[in-house]
Design a protein around this motif. Structure first.
Motif: not given
Length: 163
Positions: A44-64
């Motif tokens: 349902a995300a439209l903007y980049a910051d909409d992806l923050e909540p579902p991924l917030a507690d996961l480690p960002p080991e390999h950023p895209t």
């Protein structure tokens, strides 16, 4: 003070985030119920910051590449696998079929947007002990036939919308 500009995301950005969630479930970081809820947020995300909540507690080991844009969050994706690069069998509309005496590579990926994947290993030439098969199917199903003399041992198998 000026608010940071919001950037719209692409389908590829949503797919990267969804892949991170599937990996997190496979790693035991989230449950299937959490995966289902978070995937709803990602798609349902439209903007980049909409992806923050579902991924917030996961480690960002390999950023895209999303992190390269100002104000965009780092979205995690799995590290490239070690070993040989996969052979990619791709179809946008139509089935991907391998039957008969085909040569099976050690790692291959089947990508089909609107079609089925049919993999018949019963007469295939399989020189290695382990074969990694990656399926990326949109609207389609997967079928796999194996010889009874060499039944497969599945180390991982999951299915679902955009799995």
């Amino acid at each position: 003070m000026e608010e940071p500009r919001r950037y719209r995301i692409s389908d590829a950005d949503r797919e990267h985030a969804a892949q991170r969630l599937h990996t997190a479930m496979a790693e035991g970081r989230i449950t299937f119920a959490e995966l289902d809820e978070r995937l709803g947020q990602v798609y349902a995300a439209l903007y980049a910051d909409d992806l923050e909540p579902p991924l917030a507690d996961l480690p960002p080991e390999h950023p895209t590449g999303l992190a390269a844009r100002p104000g965009a969050p780092a979205v995690w994706q799995p590290a490239p696998p070690e070993g040989p690069a996969p052979v990619v069998l791709k179809s946008t509309v139509g089935d991907v079929k391998r039957t008969g005496g085909w040569q099976v590579p050690p790692v291959f990926e089947v990508q089909s947007t609107m079609g089925d994947a049919v993999l018949d290993f019963s007469r295939a030439v399989v020189p290695q002990q382990v074969v990694e098969v990656r399926l990326k199917l949109g609207a389609g199903t997967a079928g796999c036939s194996c010889p009874t003399a060499r039944p497969p041992t599945w180390t991982a198998w999951w299915s679902g919308w955009a799995a």
